[in-house]
Design a protein around this motif. Structure first.
Motif, PDB file in Angstrom:
ATOM      1  N   ILE A  79      -0.734  -8.766  -1.816  1.00 57.61           N
ATOM      2  CA  ILE A  79      -0.733  -9.759  -1.012  1.00 57.61           C
ATOM      3  C   ILE A  79      -2.183 -10.740  -1.464  1.00 57.61           C
ATOM      4  CG2 ILE A  79      -0.886 -10.903   1.226  1.00 57.61           C
ATOM      5  CD1 ILE A  79       1.970  -9.477   0.498  1.00 57.61           C
ATOM      6  N   LEU A  80      -3.251 -10.054  -1.526  1.00 62.73           N
ATOM      7  CA  LEU A  80      -4.342 -10.611  -1.854  1.00 62.73           C
ATOM      8  C   LEU A  80      -4.429 -11.264  -3.256  1.00 62.73           C
ATOM      9  CD1 LEU A  80      -7.215  -8.599  -0.226  1.00 62.73           C
ATOM     10  CD2 LEU A  80      -6.228 -10.718   0.583  1.00 62.73           C
ATOM     11  N   ARG A  81      -3.681 -10.476  -4.189  1.00 61.17           N
ATOM     12  CA  ARG A  81      -3.591 -11.119  -5.665  1.00 61.17           C
ATOM     13  C   ARG A  81      -2.788 -12.202  -5.754  1.00 61.17           C
ATOM     14  NH1 ARG A  81      -3.721  -5.447  -7.009  1.00 61.17           N
ATOM     15  NH2 ARG A  81      -5.516  -5.079  -8.498  1.00 61.17           N
ATOM     16  N   CYS A  82      -1.749 -12.571  -4.951  1.00 60.20           N
ATOM     17  CA  CYS A  82      -1.105 -13.695  -4.623  1.00 60.20           C
ATOM     18  C   CYS A  82      -2.075 -14.832  -4.360  1.00 60.20           C
ATOM     19  CB  CYS A  82       0.115 -13.600  -3.916  1.00 60.20           C
ATOM     20  SG  CYS A  82       1.528 -12.454  -4.396  1.00 60.20           S
ATOM     21  N   THR A  83      -2.744 -14.562  -3.225  1.00 67.52           N
ATOM     22  CA  THR A  83      -3.567 -15.558  -2.884  1.00 67.52           C
ATOM     23  C   THR A  83      -4.776 -15.883  -3.748  1.00 67.52           C
ATOM     24  OG1 THR A  83      -3.038 -14.425  -0.699  1.00 67.52           O
ATOM     25  CG2 THR A  83      -5.316 -16.091  -0.889  1.00 67.52           C
ATOM     26  N   SER A  84      -5.102 -14.808  -4.288  1.00 66.26           N
ATOM     27  CA  SER A  84      -6.484 -15.030  -5.364  1.00 66.26           C
ATOM     28  C   SER A  84      -5.819 -15.721  -6.720  1.00 66.26           C
ATOM     29  CB  SER A  84      -6.909 -13.815  -5.694  1.00 66.26           C
ATOM     30  OG  SER A  84      -8.010 -13.765  -7.012  1.00 66.26           O
ATOM     31  N   LYS A  85      -4.692 -15.618  -6.988  1.00 66.51           N
ATOM     32  CA  LYS A  85      -4.101 -16.386  -8.260  1.00 66.51           C
ATOM     33  C   LYS A  85      -3.966 -17.845  -7.685  1.00 66.51           C
ATOM     34  CE  LYS A  85      -3.185 -12.831 -11.189  1.00 66.51           C
ATOM     35  NZ  LYS A  85      -3.572 -12.722 -12.226  1.00 66.51           N
ATOM     36  N   LEU A  86      -3.431 -17.997  -6.742  1.00 68.74           N
ATOM     37  CA  LEU A  86      -2.905 -19.551  -6.280  1.00 68.74           C
ATOM     38  C   LEU A  86      -4.300 -20.347  -5.960  1.00 68.74           C
ATOM     39  CD1 LEU A  86      -0.008 -18.653  -3.967  1.00 68.74           C
ATOM     40  CD2 LEU A  86      -0.029 -20.010  -6.020  1.00 68.74           C
ATOM     41  N   ALA A  87      -5.393 -19.573  -5.304  1.00 65.74           N
ATOM     42  CA  ALA A  87      -6.640 -20.243  -4.859  1.00 65.74           C
ATOM     43  C   ALA A  87      -7.528 -20.406  -6.370  1.00 65.74           C
ATOM     44  CB  ALA A  87      -7.424 -19.497  -3.916  1.00 65.74           C
ATOM     45  N   HIS A  88      -7.354 -19.450  -7.216  1.00 64.44           N
ATOM     46  CA  HIS A  88      -8.010 -19.977  -8.479  1.00 64.44           C
ATOM     47  C   HIS A  88      -7.585 -20.956  -9.367  1.00 64.44           C
ATOM     48  CE1 HIS A  88      -9.401 -18.777 -12.885  1.00 64.44           C
ATOM     49  NE2 HIS A  88     -10.541 -18.306 -12.011  1.00 64.44           N
TER      50      HIS A  88
ATOM     51  N   SER B 127      -9.758   1.486   3.193  1.00 64.58           N
ATOM     52  CA  SER B 127     -10.746   2.540   2.478  1.00 64.58           C
ATOM     53  C   SER B 127     -10.037   3.733   1.982  1.00 64.58           C
ATOM     54  CB  SER B 127     -11.778   2.811   3.625  1.00 64.58           C
ATOM     55  OG  SER B 127     -11.318   3.469   4.773  1.00 64.58           O
ATOM     56  N   PRO B 128     -10.498   4.463   1.156  1.00 61.06           N
ATOM     57  CA  PRO B 128     -11.844   3.874   0.232  1.00 61.06           C
ATOM     58  C   PRO B 128     -11.518   2.897  -0.468  1.00 61.06           C
ATOM     59  CG  PRO B 128     -10.979   5.924  -0.680  1.00 61.06           C
ATOM     60  CD  PRO B 128     -10.074   5.907   0.551  1.00 61.06           C
ATOM     61  N   VAL B 129     -12.625   1.904  -0.843  1.00 59.18           N
ATOM     62  CA  VAL B 129     -12.359   0.801  -1.528  1.00 59.18           C
ATOM     63  C   VAL B 129     -12.571   1.058  -2.946  1.00 59.18           C
ATOM     64  CG1 VAL B 129     -13.212  -1.358  -2.039  1.00 59.18           C
ATOM     65  CG2 VAL B 129     -13.461  -0.740   0.305  1.00 59.18           C
ATOM     66  N   SER B 130     -11.165   0.987  -3.699  1.00 58.59           N
ATOM     67  CA  SER B 130     -11.199   1.298  -5.102  1.00 58.59           C
ATOM     68  C   SER B 130     -11.838   0.097  -5.884  1.00 58.59           C
ATOM     69  CB  SER B 130      -9.861   1.416  -5.610  1.00 58.59           C
ATOM     70  OG  SER B 130      -9.360   0.274  -5.468  1.00 58.59           O
ATOM     71  N   PRO B 131     -12.355   0.501  -7.072  1.00 59.44           N
ATOM     72  CA  PRO B 131     -13.127  -0.400  -7.919  1.00 59.44           C
ATOM     73  C   PRO B 131     -12.347  -1.704  -8.188  1.00 59.44           C
ATOM     74  CG  PRO B 131     -13.544   1.696  -8.835  1.00 59.44           C
ATOM     75  CD  PRO B 131     -12.605   1.845  -7.775  1.00 59.44           C
ATOM     76  N   SER B 132     -11.058  -1.457  -8.482  1.00 56.65           N
ATOM     77  CA  SER B 132     -10.191  -2.727  -8.723  1.00 56.65           C
ATOM     78  C   SER B 132     -10.076  -3.449  -7.383  1.00 56.65           C
ATOM     79  CB  SER B 132      -8.812  -2.289  -9.104  1.00 56.65           C
ATOM     80  OG  SER B 132      -8.153  -1.474  -8.055  1.00 56.65           O
ATOM     81  N   ASN B 133      -9.965  -2.940  -6.203  1.00 53.82           N
ATOM     82  CA  ASN B 133     -10.117  -3.693  -4.684  1.00 53.82           C
ATOM     83  C   ASN B 133     -11.231  -4.482  -4.604  1.00 53.82           C
ATOM     84  OD1 ASN B 133      -7.289  -3.336  -4.341  1.00 53.82           O
ATOM     85  ND2 ASN B 133      -7.656  -1.641  -2.702  1.00 53.82           N
ATOM     86  N   LYS B 134     -12.436  -3.806  -5.100  1.00 46.58           N
ATOM     87  CA  LYS B 134     -13.640  -4.457  -4.779  1.00 46.58           C
ATOM     88  C   LYS B 134     -13.829  -5.583  -5.796  1.00 46.58           C
ATOM     89  CE  LYS B 134     -18.484  -3.162  -5.033  1.00 46.58           C
ATOM     90  NZ  LYS B 134     -19.640  -2.101  -5.108  1.00 46.58           N
ATOM     91  N   SER B 135     -13.208  -5.529  -7.028  1.00 48.35           N
ATOM     92  CA  SER B 135     -13.370  -6.630  -8.002  1.00 48.35           C
ATOM     93  C   SER B 135     -12.507  -7.683  -7.242  1.00 48.35           C
ATOM     94  CB  SER B 135     -12.914  -6.158  -9.183  1.00 48.35           C
ATOM     95  OG  SER B 135     -12.745  -7.046 -10.012  1.00 48.35           O
ATOM     96  N   LEU B 136     -11.347  -7.226  -6.923  1.00 47.27           N
ATOM     97  CA  LEU B 136     -10.393  -8.333  -6.329  1.00 47.27           C
ATOM     98  C   LEU B 136     -11.055  -9.175  -4.997  1.00 47.27           C
ATOM     99  CD1 LEU B 136      -7.634  -9.635  -5.888  1.00 47.27           C
ATOM    100  CD2 LEU B 136      -7.018  -7.617  -4.698  1.00 47.27           C
ATOM    101  N   TYR B 137     -11.652  -8.392  -4.127  1.00 42.71           N
ATOM    102  CA  TYR B 137     -12.367  -8.860  -2.855  1.00 42.71           C
ATOM    103  C   TYR B 137     -13.474  -9.593  -3.448  1.00 42.71           C
ATOM    104  CZ  TYR B 137     -10.275  -4.943  -0.339  1.00 42.71           C
ATOM    105  OH  TYR B 137      -9.315  -4.005   0.194  1.00 42.71           O
ATOM    106  N   LEU B 138     -14.181  -9.337  -4.397  1.00 44.09           N
ATOM    107  CA  LEU B 138     -15.360 -10.480  -4.874  1.00 44.09           C
ATOM    108  C   LEU B 138     -14.786 -11.574  -5.347  1.00 44.09           C
ATOM    109  CD1 LEU B 138     -18.445 -10.681  -5.111  1.00 44.09           C
ATOM    110  CD2 LEU B 138     -18.246  -9.269  -7.311  1.00 44.09           C
ATOM    111  N   GLU B 139     -13.861 -11.319  -6.305  1.00 44.90           N
ATOM    112  CA  GLU B 139     -13.249 -12.593  -6.861  1.00 44.90           C
ATOM    113  C   GLU B 139     -12.546 -13.495  -5.955  1.00 44.90           C
ATOM    114  OE1 GLU B 139      -9.108 -13.242  -9.269  1.00 44.90           O
ATOM    115  OE2 GLU B 139     -10.516 -11.895 -10.049  1.00 44.90           O
ATOM    116  N   LEU B 140     -11.852 -12.979  -4.846  1.00 46.54           N
ATOM    117  CA  LEU B 140     -11.526 -13.971  -3.878  1.00 46.54           C
ATOM    118  C   LEU B 140     -12.453 -14.816  -2.990  1.00 46.54           C
ATOM    119  CD1 LEU B 140      -8.917 -14.928  -2.831  1.00 46.54           C
ATOM    120  CD2 LEU B 140      -8.530 -12.954  -1.631  1.00 46.54           C
TER     121      LEU B 140
END
Length: 348
Positions: free
Chosen positions: A241-250, A283-296
Motif C-alpha cells: 500500500i505504501l509503495r502505491c502511495t510512494s509511486k503516485l506521490a513521487h 516491526s522489525p523494520v527491514s532494510p527495504s521498508n526503512k528505505s521505503l519509509y524514508l523515500e515517502l
C-alpha cells in the motif's frame, strides 16, 4: 463473375504463365505453395475470370498466416473480390467493433492479474503491449477502469476486515478475516502494478486524484495496521500500500503528473497518518521498508514545500515523527522546516 479491370500487384510474367498452365492442368495444390505465390496468381486469375483459380488462391490465403507485407497485399485485393469470396479475409483484418482494442486490453489485463501462476512474466508482457500501443488514450481508459476495480476491491476487503459482521463461531469469523486480508493483499499487488504502468505511460492523473480522496480507506488501513492479525497472514500488505502511495506521490513531486494544490494537500493529509502507523507498528523494520519509509517521508516533505505557507505550516507539524534520535540523521526534515521558516520570515 463480371469482368473487372484489376491492376496487377506484381508485373510477373511467371504468374501469367502459371495461371495459363493451370487452365489446362488444374494442379492447384502444387502450383499454390505459399501466400506470396497465391498473391501473385490471384490478380491474374481475376483478370482472366479464372474462377476456380480465384477460389483456390483465396482459400489458401484464408488458411495460412501472412507477413505484414503480404497482409497489405491481401487488403489491396479485397475490393476486387465478391463479398462472399472476401468474407473470411475481411474477418481476419477488420475489427469486430469500434472498441475491439479496448476490449482486448481489458481481457489481457484481467488475465495477467487473475489467471496465471507466473503473473510476473505475464504482467511484463502485457506491460510491453501497453507501451507499444499506438493509442495512448485507449490504454489510459483501460488502465483507469482496472485501477478503479482493484482499488474498490482492496477498500471493500479492508472495510470488511476493520468492521467484521460477527456471525457464527469465532473460527468462522477468523477465517473470514484471513480471507479479507488475503484478498486485500492480492489486489493491492495488482493495484501497484497498475499504478506503475499508468505512471510509465504518463496517464496516472486520475489515479492520483482518486488516491487523494481516500480518507475512509486510510482510516480502515490505520485500524488494520494497529492490529496484530495481519503480521502472520499478509506481512507484506503495508509495504504494498505504501509503495502505491510512494509511486503516485513521487510522480506528483517530479511533475510527471501535474496535480492541483488541493490534490497535493489531500495526498499528504490522508496518507501521512498511514505512514506514521506503519512506522510505529511494523516491526522489525527491514532494510527495504526503512528505505521505503524514508523515500515517502522525503516525497511528502517536498510536496508540502509546494503548498501555501498556511497549509505547509499545518502539515509540517504532523511530520515530527520523521525526527530521529540524532538530528543529523533526518536532514530532509531539517531542510523542510528551514525552508518554511525562511519563507515565513520574508517581509510582506
Amino acid at each position: 463473375m463480371t469482368q473487372v479491370n484489376v491492376p496487377l500487384v506484381i508485373a510477373n510474367n511467371m504468374a501469367h504463365l502459371t495461371v495459363l498452365e493451370l487452365l489446362y492442368t488444374n494442379d492447384f495444390a502444387n502450383a499454390v505453395d505459399s501466400a506470396s505465390t497465391a498473391l501473385d496468381l490471384l490478380p491474374v486469375a481475376l483478370e482472366l475470370l479464372f474462377e476456380e483459380c480465384v477460389r483456390w488462391c483465396v482459400g489458401f490465403l484464408e488458411a495460412v498466416p501472412w507477413t505484414e507485407e503480404e497482409e497489405n497485399r491481401v487488403v489491396s485485393l479485397i475490393p476486387f473480390l465478391s463479398e462472399e469470396e472476401s468474407k473470411e479475409l475481411v474477418a481476419r483484418v477488420s475489427p469486430v467493433g469500434e472498441d475491439a482494442c479496448e476490449a482486448m486490453l481489458q481481457g489481457l489485463i484481467s488475465s495477467a492479474m487473475n489467471n496465471y501462476q507466473n503473473t510476473a512474466f505475464v504482467k511484463a508482457f502485457v506491460g510491453k503491449i501497453l507501451r507499444d500501443l499506438s493509442s495512448r488514450e485507449t490504454a489510459k481508459r483501460v488502465l483507469e477502469k482496472a485501477f478503479r476495480r482493484s482499488l474498490k476491491t482492496v477498500k471493500e476487503s479492508l472495510e470488511d476486515y476493520s468492521s467484521p459482521v460477527c456471525r457464527g463461531d469465532h473460527n468462522e469469523t477468523e477465517a473470514i478475516q484471513r480471507l479479507n486480508l488475503h484478498k486485500a493483499s492480492t489486489n493491492g499487488k495488482h493495484l501497484l502494478w497498475l499504478v506503475e504502468r499508468m505512471i510509465e505511460l504518463r496517464v496516472a492523473d486520475v489515479a492520483v486524484r482518486e488516491w487523494s480522496k481516500q480518507a475512509p480507506f486510510t482510516a480502515d488501513l490505520q485500524r488494520a495496521f494497529r492490529d496484530d492479525a495481519w503480521r502472520n497472514i499478509v506481512p507484506g500488505l503495508p509495504a504494498v500500500i505504501l509503495r502505491c502511495t510512494s509511486k503516485l506521490a513521487h510522480a506528483v513531486c517530479t511533475g510527471t503528473i501535474l496535480a492541483s494544490a488541493q490534490v497535493r494537500r489531500k495526498l499528504v493529509e490522508d496518507w501521512l497518518p498511514v505512514l506514521v502507523v506503519c512506522k510505529d507498528n511494523v516491526s522489525p523494520v527491514s532494510p527495504s521498508n526503512k528505505s521505503l519509509y524514508l523515500e515517502l517521508e522525503e516525497t511528502f516533505l517536498r510536496i508540502i514545500s509546494t503548498l501555501p505557507l498556511s497549509d505547509a505550516q499545518e502539515l509540517l507539524q504532523r511530520c515530527l515523527s520523521f525526527s530521529t534520535r540524532n538530528v543529523e540523521d533526518c536532514p530532509h526534515l531539517v531542510t523542510a522546516f528551514n525552508t518554511w521558516f525562511r519563507r515565513a520570515a520574508q517581509p510582506l
